[in-house]
Design an enzyme around this catalytic site. Structure first.
Site, PDB file in Angstrom:
ATOM      1  N   LYS A  53     -36.390  32.338 -45.541  1.00 21.20           N
ATOM      2  CA  LYS A  53     -35.602  32.868 -44.421  1.00 21.20           C
ATOM      3  C   LYS A  53     -34.447  33.734 -44.935  1.00 21.20           C
ATOM      4  O   LYS A  53     -34.153  34.793 -44.390  1.00 21.20           O
ATOM      5  CB  LYS A  53     -35.062  31.713 -43.560  1.00 21.20           C
ATOM      6  CG  LYS A  53     -36.159  31.048 -42.734  1.00 21.20           C
ATOM      7  CD  LYS A  53     -35.720  29.733 -42.100  1.00 21.20           C
ATOM      8  CE  LYS A  53     -36.913  29.084 -41.391  1.00 21.20           C
ATOM      9  NZ  LYS A  53     -36.609  27.757 -40.845  1.00 21.20           N
ATOM     10  N   GLN A  97     -31.821  23.538 -40.816  1.00 13.53           N
ATOM     11  CA  GLN A  97     -33.216  23.305 -41.185  1.00 13.53           C
ATOM     12  C   GLN A  97     -33.595  21.852 -40.883  1.00 13.53           C
ATOM     13  O   GLN A  97     -32.927  20.926 -41.335  1.00 13.53           O
ATOM     14  CB  GLN A  97     -33.420  23.629 -42.677  1.00 13.53           C
ATOM     15  CG  GLN A  97     -34.849  23.519 -43.142  1.00 13.53           C
ATOM     16  CD  GLN A  97     -35.773  24.569 -42.499  1.00 13.53           C
ATOM     17  OE1 GLN A  97     -35.400  25.719 -42.315  1.00 13.53           O
ATOM     18  NE2 GLN A  97     -36.980  24.154 -42.140  1.00 13.53           N
ATOM     19  N   ASP A 120     -32.150  29.360 -33.303  1.00  9.47           N
ATOM     20  CA  ASP A 120     -33.420  28.627 -33.230  1.00  9.47           C
ATOM     21  C   ASP A 120     -33.769  28.272 -31.783  1.00  9.47           C
ATOM     22  O   ASP A 120     -34.860  27.767 -31.518  1.00  9.47           O
ATOM     23  CB  ASP A 120     -33.305  27.317 -34.041  1.00  9.47           C
ATOM     24  CG  ASP A 120     -34.282  27.287 -35.209  1.00  9.47           C
ATOM     25  OD1 ASP A 120     -35.112  28.216 -35.294  1.00  9.47           O
ATOM     26  OD2 ASP A 120     -34.213  26.343 -36.009  1.00  9.47           O
TER      27      ASP A 120
END
Ligand code: NAP
Length: 290
Positions: A53, A97, A120
């Protein structure tokens, strides 16, 4: 034989578009978008996703930084750190994460994120915006799937989309996205208590598997010509590989390819789109207010 949807190539198109738009943004005198990635513990898969990422961010001209913490960090200390990131004006997007260690409640962490930095799309504010058809951050994997369908010119209007899986990360938000008036699919969401799952899958014009079980979707579940999107990422033992395993999806790829019209491979299907849409969300976080 099904046409393979090349997620890598389509993701590369999206990433290139993000890079061009980042350039336009910075040429107006704005600082580059900034993505903060929070990594807790030493799960090798998570560390590898995070590296991917950050690299993709840099390639797109986005400043990305990883904040790594030992698995023993307390929930309170992690929440305090996230509040600090919320308060930093130069931080546009924050991604934590997952999964987190067992002693940390992921829902508390997500609830602490500033919804306007929640790239997200997991905060209940963004989930609620999506569920009620309002603008907001859309989780990257479902957004990537809809982008894959649209860029592959697969019709969705009035088509029956069957999703296997109802997680907050994939199944549920994907259902909301496919119902949007610019997509207009008829949506069925299945889960572990669904009865007659193979029958329902056979009715799908578009079948999306987000289960987490290797080769769960078999050829007898597919309507001839259907589009099959495989979200699953499963490790199966493979002594022929140096690392001792290989990655495979939720779909029995070889057999299903003989029946389906379109299919996504694993790896190289949905996965690269998830990263591309994360970059797009970070650009949106820097340039827009919802
Ligand atoms: P999850 O939270 O574990 O959800 C799995 C879903 O599958 C649940 O809704 C579960 O039903 C359902 N399910 C399990 N067994 C079933 C069965 N026998 N029949 C029907 N439904 C069943 O997983 P997730 O986070 O959504 O992820 C799913 C998969 O996608 C995983 O392999 C994950 O690694 C992968 N993934 C890939 C990407 C990517 O970028 N490619 C991104 C995210 C996730 P219940 O709700 O009833 O338990």
């Amino acid at each position: 034989m099904a046409i393979v949807i090349d997620g890598k190539a389509i993701a590369s198109e999206v990433r290139n578009e993000v890079r061009i738009n980042v350039e336009k943004w910075t040429s107006l005198g704005h600082p580059p978008p900034f993505l903060a990635v929070v990594l807790v513990g030493d799960n090798p898969a998570s560390a590898s996703y995070v590296r991917g990422k950050i690299k993709a961010s840099h390639d797109a001209g986005i400043d990305g930084e990883t904040y790594s913490f030992d698995a023993t960090i307390s929930e309170k200390d992690l929440l305090d750190f996230i509040r600090k990131l919320n308060d930093r004006p130069n931080v546009n997007g924050i991604l934590v994460q997952l999964p987190l260690p067992d002693h940390i409640d992921a829902s508390n962490v997500i609830a602490t994120l500033d919804p306007n930095k929640d790239v997200d799309g997991l905060h209940t504010v963004n989930a609620g915006r999506l569920a009620t058809d309002l603008p907001g951050f859309v989780p990257c994997t479902p957004a990537g799937i809809v982008e894959l369908l649209s860029r592959s010119n697969i019709p969705t209007q009035g088509k029956h989309a069957v999703i296997i899986g109802r997680s907050n990360l994939v199944g549920r938000p994907l259902g909301s996205l496919l119902l949007r008036k610019d997509v207009n699919a008829t949506v069925t969401i299945c889960h572990s208590r669904t009865q007659n799952l193979p029958d329902i899958c056979q009715q799908a014009d578009i079948l999306i598997a987000a289960i987490g079980r290797a080769h769960f979707v078999t050829a007898d579940m597919i309507k001839p010509g259907a589009t099959v999107i495989d979200v699953g990422i499963n490790r199966v033992n493979d002594p022929s590989k140096k690392r001792g395993y290989r990655l495979t999806g939720d779909v029995d790829y070889e057999a299903v390819s003989d029946i389906a019209g379109y299919i996504t491979p694993v790896p190289g299907g949905v996965g690269p789109m998830t990263i591309a849409l994360l970059l797009n969300n970070t650009l949106i976080a820097a340039t827009r207010n919802f």
